[in-house]
Write a protein that holds these residues in place. Sequence first.
Motif, short mmCIF file in Angstrom:
data_model
loop_
_atom_site.label_atom_id
_atom_site.label_comp_id
_atom_site.label_asym_id
_atom_site.label_seq_id
_atom_site.Cartn_x
_atom_site.Cartn_y
_atom_site.Cartn_z
N PHE A 14 0.90 -1.17 0.00
CA PHE A 14 0.00 0.00 0.00
C PHE A 14 0.92 1.20 0.00
N PRO A 38 1.85 -9.73 15.17
CA PRO A 38 1.32 -8.53 15.82
C PRO A 38 0.45 -7.72 14.87
N SER A 39 -0.29 -6.79 15.44
CA SER A 39 -1.18 -5.94 14.65
C SER A 39 -0.39 -5.27 13.53
N LYS A 43 -1.49 -10.08 8.22
CA LYS A 43 -2.32 -11.29 8.24
C LYS A 43 -3.60 -11.12 7.43
N THR A 45 -4.38 -8.84 5.22
CA THR A 45 -4.13 -8.58 3.80
C THR A 45 -3.90 -9.90 3.07
P1 ATP Z 1 -4.52 -6.58 12.73
O1 ATP Z 1 -4.13 -7.71 13.63
O2 ATP Z 1 -4.43 -5.25 13.44
O3 ATP Z 1 -5.80 -6.79 12.00
P2 ATP Z 1 -3.01 -7.39 10.37
O4 ATP Z 1 -1.82 -8.21 10.67
O5 ATP Z 1 -4.22 -8.09 9.91
O6 ATP Z 1 -3.34 -6.45 11.62
P3 ATP Z 1 -3.21 -5.90 7.92
O7 ATP Z 1 -4.62 -5.46 8.15
O8 ATP Z 1 -2.99 -6.96 6.91
O9 ATP Z 1 -2.54 -6.32 9.30
O10 ATP Z 1 -2.36 -4.62 7.55
C1 ATP Z 1 -0.99 -4.68 7.19
C2 ATP Z 1 -0.50 -3.28 6.95
O11 ATP Z 1 -1.11 -2.76 5.76
C3 ATP Z 1 -0.86 -2.31 8.06
O12 ATP Z 1 0.22 -1.43 8.26
C4 ATP Z 1 -2.08 -1.57 7.54
O13 ATP Z 1 -2.15 -0.27 8.07
C5 ATP Z 1 -1.83 -1.56 6.04
N1 ATP Z 1 -3.08 -1.61 5.27
C6 ATP Z 1 -3.98 -2.59 5.27
N2 ATP Z 1 -4.98 -2.33 4.41
C7 ATP Z 1 -4.71 -1.14 3.83
C8 ATP Z 1 -5.34 -0.32 2.85
N3 ATP Z 1 -6.49 -0.70 2.27
N4 ATP Z 1 -4.75 0.84 2.53
C9 ATP Z 1 -3.58 1.20 3.08
N5 ATP Z 1 -2.91 0.49 4.02
C10 ATP Z 1 -3.45 -0.68 4.38
#
Ligand code: ATP
Length: 363
Positions: A14, A38-39, A43, A45
Amino acid sequence: MQEFLVTDHVSKAFGALRAVDDVSLQIGQGEVFSLIGPSGCGKTTLLRMLAGFDLPDRGRILLHGKDMTALPPEKRPVNTVFQNYALFPHLSVWENISFGLKMSGKGRAEIKAAVERMLGLTRLEEQAQKRPAQLSGGQKQRVAIARALVNEPQVLLLDEPLAALDLKLRQHMLSELSALHREVGTTFIYVTHDQGEALSLSDRIAVMNEGRVQQVATPAELYESPANAFVAGFIGDANFFRASVQEMMPGGFVRVQIDGLGRPAVISVPDLKPGDLVRVMVRPENLHLSLDRPLASERVNCAQAVVEEVIYFGAHERVRLRAGMQIMHIQRSGNECRTAIRPGDAWWVTFQPEAGRVVGAGD
Ligand code: ATP
């Protein structure tokens, strides 16, 4: 393991952020495979690309050897259970579960049989006529799972499915999910940031950080042989020691000098040479307390340390100790807790050579 679902060098950015960075996974048919990290580690994505909601920038997604990277969600034999359930509020439980089958034009008898089986599997028979607003959190979650499984997908994606439930209910739903998986045998891909959920449910786990896979292994392998310090710290609790390798010993052992500890320790690792700087990890339950200094001949590692804090957790207690600059955490349970310890007391902390793991280079 026969490859069933494969991500082949999948990446998605992104802007400048590499949300998923060159991820290659091979998932077996019928596995419960968890993505954990971690957040923000990527995951969701990755899960969205598996579901078909997002396209990778690079790489391919294969099911049974067939490229499904560009297939839209409705054309994939994949269903998703979302964290917020996404139930239709104006439809009953029965109608929510049967919705997908009706849309795909299935006959009445077939729909009835399939919905009844799902109601039975998820123990929702009594709730069939209720609307989502009349259900508990756990019941809503079960409707979401029944609705996703009734279409008999080859892969069920579960995105933090228990995050909205309280601890007791989460534990209960975890054993229900396990039982359900044994019954249906569908491949589950389970996204969570909760290591306890992943460890108890999964056949294998991929630990992710900053878009990259750090290690793929069974729960026990991850816990006992973490590939690096990130995995060691993310899965379970860990004590880290900086150490330098002094000499190789027979039987795959090395003698290391741990910063801040007087006597050199012996740990069991291959492929090191004198002078290497390493990080050694020891789990809190593998550190023990002793009033007497172990004999040098016993080959038990030891350091004298002072108790700083004791925290009681019912079934176990955690003790924080200091040896010079080195802080250590010990977890004691069962008979070990019979010996009372108080802040300010000096004890010998001991660990067996096999309990020390090298989890990366020292600095
Ligand atoms: P969580 O446990 O908080 O849900 P995650 O491991 O599922 O986190 P993702 O949601 O996959 O993480 O996000 C991965 C990275 O991509 C993060 O830094 C997030 O801010 C960014 N991100 C996710 N979706 C988008 C988007 N549509 N546009 C821009 N950035 C995005």
